[in-house]
Design a protein around this motif. Structure first.
Motif, PDB file in Angstrom:
ATOM      1  N   ARG A 218       0.803  -1.148   0.134  1.00  0.00           N
ATOM      2  CA  ARG A 218      -0.017  -0.120   0.113  1.00  0.00           C
ATOM      3  C   ARG A 218       0.770   1.253  -0.223  1.00  0.00           C
ATOM      4  O   ARG A 218       0.473   2.312  -0.746  1.00  0.00           O
ATOM      5  N   LYS A 219       2.091   1.332   0.871  1.00  0.00           N
ATOM      6  CA  LYS A 219       2.727   2.278   0.921  1.00  0.00           C
ATOM      7  C   LYS A 219       3.430   2.518  -0.538  1.00  0.00           C
ATOM      8  O   LYS A 219       3.367   3.869  -0.896  1.00  0.00           O
TER       9      LYS A 219
ATOM     10  N   ALA B 244       2.267   1.766  -3.532  1.00  0.00           N
ATOM     11  CA  ALA B 244       1.319   2.273  -4.167  1.00  0.00           C
ATOM     12  C   ALA B 244       1.039   3.418  -3.964  1.00  0.00           C
ATOM     13  O   ALA B 244       1.084   4.375  -5.109  1.00  0.00           O
ATOM     14  N   LYS B 245       0.935   3.998  -2.746  1.00  0.00           N
ATOM     15  CA  LYS B 245       0.779   5.597  -2.513  1.00  0.00           C
ATOM     16  C   LYS B 245       2.006   6.221  -2.819  1.00  0.00           C
ATOM     17  O   LYS B 245       1.730   7.352  -3.500  1.00  0.00           O
ATOM     18  N   LYS B 246       3.231   5.957  -2.851  1.00  0.00           N
ATOM     19  CA  LYS B 246       4.551   6.520  -3.341  1.00  0.00           C
ATOM     20  C   LYS B 246       4.435   6.400  -4.907  1.00  0.00           C
ATOM     21  O   LYS B 246       4.731   7.577  -5.521  1.00  0.00           O
ATOM     22  N   ALA B 247       3.954   5.407  -5.663  1.00  0.00           N
ATOM     23  CA  ALA B 247       3.841   5.319  -6.814  1.00  0.00           C
ATOM     24  C   ALA B 247       2.839   6.214  -7.454  1.00  0.00           C
ATOM     25  O   ALA B 247       3.181   6.882  -8.256  1.00  0.00           O
ATOM     26  N   LYS B 248       1.792   6.293  -6.721  1.00  0.00           N
ATOM     27  CA  LYS B 248       0.722   7.462  -7.033  1.00  0.00           C
ATOM     28  C   LYS B 248       1.041   8.985  -7.088  1.00  0.00           C
ATOM     29  O   LYS B 248       1.026   9.589  -8.155  1.00  0.00           O
ATOM     30  N   VAL B 249       1.960   8.960  -5.912  1.00  0.00           N
ATOM     31  CA  VAL B 249       2.399  10.489  -5.828  1.00  0.00           C
ATOM     32  C   VAL B 249       3.612  10.717  -7.056  1.00  0.00           C
ATOM     33  O   VAL B 249       3.423  11.752  -7.592  1.00  0.00           O
TER      34      VAL B 249
ATOM     35  N   GLN C 156       3.743   9.150 -10.070  1.00  0.00           N
ATOM     36  CA  GLN C 156       2.874   9.458 -11.118  1.00  0.00           C
ATOM     37  C   GLN C 156       2.371  10.941 -11.282  1.00  0.00           C
ATOM     38  O   GLN C 156       2.646  11.559 -12.403  1.00  0.00           O
ATOM     39  N   LYS C 157       1.680  11.235 -10.005  1.00  0.00           N
ATOM     40  CA  LYS C 157       1.279  12.763 -10.324  1.00  0.00           C
ATOM     41  C   LYS C 157       2.361  13.650 -10.255  1.00  0.00           C
ATOM     42  O   LYS C 157       2.150  14.522 -11.215  1.00  0.00           O
ATOM     43  N   LYS C 158       3.465  13.613  -9.903  1.00  0.00           N
ATOM     44  CA  LYS C 158       4.456  14.368  -9.963  1.00  0.00           C
ATOM     45  C   LYS C 158       5.075  14.414 -11.347  1.00  0.00           C
ATOM     46  O   LYS C 158       5.405  15.605 -11.836  1.00  0.00           O
TER      47      LYS C 158
ATOM     48  N   GLU D 113       3.177  13.585 -13.948  1.00  0.00           N
ATOM     49  CA  GLU D 113       2.047  14.017 -14.764  1.00  0.00           C
ATOM     50  C   GLU D 113       2.359  15.382 -14.766  1.00  0.00           C
ATOM     51  O   GLU D 113       2.058  16.536 -15.698  1.00  0.00           O
TER      52      GLU D 113
END
Length: 295
Positions: free
Chosen positions: A174-175, A177-182, A184-186, A188
């Motif tokens: 989960r951590k 995945a959260k880091k990956a999302k962050v 990915q957002k960065k 983008e």
């Protein structure tokens, strides 16, 4: 020739030394580049690593307990075979004892009695052996049961360790995945900002190119207008020169004509001018006399 050979040898030596120096200099840089190129995997937290190590140790404990059970079962099988063989021997001794008893009943001699006693002793010793072997089998069965209990206990511990590992791995995933999302957002956002910058650069480049084109058009138009005006001015100057030349020629011709025409007239005017002066003088005298008479 010898000097030339010495110079060539010295040049080769200097080239070799420079090449060695360059390689010696490049090796650490190459090592650092290789280290940077090999991207390091994200470090697993200690909680996950500890749970994984506990799970592996528990697996080893379960395998060892299962091995003990298997060894005890193998020993039990061997003991059963021994018991069977010894039981067969005991059966033979019993039959032998029964046969010797029958002989002793038919002919009661001292030798027959002694044979019966020896057969009875052998049978008793075989019976004691069987009892010992059966006691060993009981011990082995008890060991098997204890080993099976250890296996069940270790399996329970293994299940708990597996649950703990799975929960910690889920938390870690989960951590991640959260880091990956962050990330990915960065990424983008960076891509969007880069696209905006690129669009702004393209717009500015297009504006600059359009301004350059307009300035080039204006400069070409001004140059063409300047050329046209220069051509017009040159044409005007040439026409003015032509008209001036024509006028000068016409003036010269008219002057010549006027001089040619005016010379006899001037002569007559010169002849007529003194008479006119005389007539004016006589008129003035007459006027003076008239004024005196009137007074």
């Amino acid at each position: 020739m010898a000097r030339a050979a010495k110079k060539a040898a010295s040049k080769r030596a200097t080239r070799k030394t420079t090449s060695k120096k360059s390689t010696a200099r490049k090796t650490p840089a190459a090592k650092t580049a290789a280290k940077k190129s090999t991207a390091k995997a994200p470090a697993v937290p200690k909680s996950v690593s500890n749970a994984e190590s506990k799970f592996k140790l528990q697996e080893k404990a379960v395998t060892q307990a299962e091995k003990k059970v298997a060894q005890a079962e193998a020993r039990l099988d061997r003991q059963k075979k021994k018991v069977d063989t010894e039981d067969g021997k005991l059966g033979k001794l019993r039959t032998d004892l029964a046969a010797r008893r029958d002989k002793a009943k038919k002919g009661a001699t001292a030798a027959a009695k002694r044979a019966v006693d020896t057969a009875r002793g052998k049978m008793n010793t075989q019976r004691l052996k069987l009892q010992d072997l059966r006691g060993e089998t009981k011990v082995i069965r008890a060991e098997i049961q204890a080993a099976k209990k250890v296996v069940t206990r270790e399996k329970k511990k293994l299940r708990t360790a597996q649950r703990n590992l799975s929960t910690k791995m889920r938390d870690y995933e989960r951590k991640l995945a959260k880091k990956a999302k962050v990330a990915q957002k960065k990424a983008e956002q960076k891509a969007k900002t880069a696209a905006r910058k690129a669009a702004a650069k393209n717009k500015s480049a297009a504006k600059k190119s359009s301004a350059k084109k307009s300035t080039a058009k204006k400069s070409t138009a001004s140059k063409s207008a300047a050329k046209k005006s220069a051509a017009k001015s040159t044409a005007r100057k040439s026409t003015a020169k032509k008209t001036a030349a024509k006028k000068t020629t016409a003036r010269k011709s008219t002057a010549r004509k006027s001089t040619a025409r005016k010379t006899p007239a001037r002569k007559t005017a010169a002849r007529k001018r003194p008479a006119a002066k005389k007539s004016t003088a006589s008129s003035a005298a007459g006027s003076n006399s008239n004024s005196g008479t009137q007074s």
